[in-house]
Scaffold this active site. Structure first.
Site, PDB file in Angstrom:
ATOM      1  CG  HIS A 155      46.003  67.081  27.282  1.00 14.10           C
ATOM      2  ND1 HIS A 155      46.995  67.382  26.867  1.00 14.10           N
ATOM      3  CD2 HIS A 155      46.458  66.693  28.598  1.00 14.10           C
ATOM      4  CE1 HIS A 155      48.002  67.558  27.426  1.00 14.10           C
ATOM      5  NE2 HIS A 155      47.842  66.898  28.598  1.00 14.10           N
ATOM      6  CD  GLU A 254      46.480  70.189  28.882  1.00 12.14           C
ATOM      7  OE1 GLU A 254      45.836  69.698  29.651  1.00 12.14           O
ATOM      8  OE2 GLU A 254      47.837  70.397  28.700  1.00 12.14           O
TER       9      GLU A 254
END
Length: 273
Positions: A155, A254
């Site tokens: 992330h 991400e």
């Protein structure tokens, strides 16, 4: 001539490892969550870390590169983005010379994980750095007697000077799901960010380009991650661990597995960078 350095030190009260190459590029990774919170390349910090984030050894950290496993977001019954980002990992490997470095951190299931998920697993995050390049590889192994499946992500919060000036190139033509509007469409080029932005794309075959003020950062991911998530909370979304105006200093791009869980048989391994 400068030499590479590896040192252990506390960062906001949490154990961390700092690795600096001879050219001055550096990274910092916490044992909490195997969380990379800083990557300096060419004299510039490339990752955003919220100054309002909580560093208590239990909570998720806002910024850097959280490891999301075995669940992406709220797509299941586990805590948001799984639980490994909230647990302490162990240093498993370190390799260092003036121009290349590798740190590997490891987490194996135990009482702290089985509170959430009754599965046996081994997770390793391998962090490779060379001048101007950082690669994170999540490696998973099923050490259970039963199959299990997972979703997840690396992330990454990239640091930007002003989100309104940022352009992200390379997702044109890719199927897109806009989570804010709950609408399916096709990616345009370039992507611009003027309000809350939360979209899931089929991963592109070629690397992406994050452009701002004449500079470009190349972002690539392995084909084992099926999706790319692009997220910025926008000005109006209130997050307790993001200061006012913090949205303007970051963009999440991400490598992710969102739509379909990856099945892993007993003894099988999966790897994604």
């Amino acid at each position: 001539m400068a030499e590479a350095v590896l040192r252990h030190e506390a960062f906001r009260g949490q154990p961390s490892i700092v690795h600096t190459l001879a050219n001055g590029d550096s990274l910092r990774v916490l044992l909490h969550g195997a969380h990379v919170v800083s990557w300096v390349a060419g004299g510039r910090e490339r990752l955003y870390l919220s100054p309002a984030s909580v560093f208590d050894g239990r909570s998720a950290i806002r910024g850097g590169v959280p490891v999301c496993f075995p669940q992406f977001n709220m797509r299941g019954s586990l805590p948001k983005h799984g639980f490994v980002r909230n647990l302490s990992w162990e240093l498993d490997q370190r390799v260092l010379d003036d121009h290349l470095g590798r740190l590997a951190l490891r987490l194996v299931d135990g009482p702290a994980t089985r509170v959430f998920w009754p599965r046996a697993f081994e997770a390793r995050l391998v962090v490779d750095m060379s001048p101007g390049v950082l690669q994170l590889t999540l490696a998973l192994r099923n050490i259970d007697t039963r199959p299990w499946s997972f979703t997840g992500a690396l992330h990454t919060y990239f640091a930007v000077d002003e989100i309104a000036q940022v352009r992200l190139e390379g997702l044109q033509g890719q199927p897109e799901w806009d989570a804010v509007a709950d609408r399916h469409a096709t990616g345009t080029n370039p992507l611009r960010f003027e309000a809350e932005f939360d979209r899931v794309y089929h991963a592109a075959r070629e690397p992406l380009r994050l452009r701002e003020a004449g500079q470009a950062l190349t972002i690539a991911q392995s084909p084992s991650w099926a999706q790319t998530v692009v997220w910025n909370p926008g000005r109006d979304k209130i997050l307790s661990d993001l200061p006012a105006g913090g949205h303007a200093r970051m963009l999440c791009v991400e490598a992710a597995q969102v739509m379909h869980p990856v099945p892993l048989a007993p003894g099988a391994m999966w790897e994604g960078w």
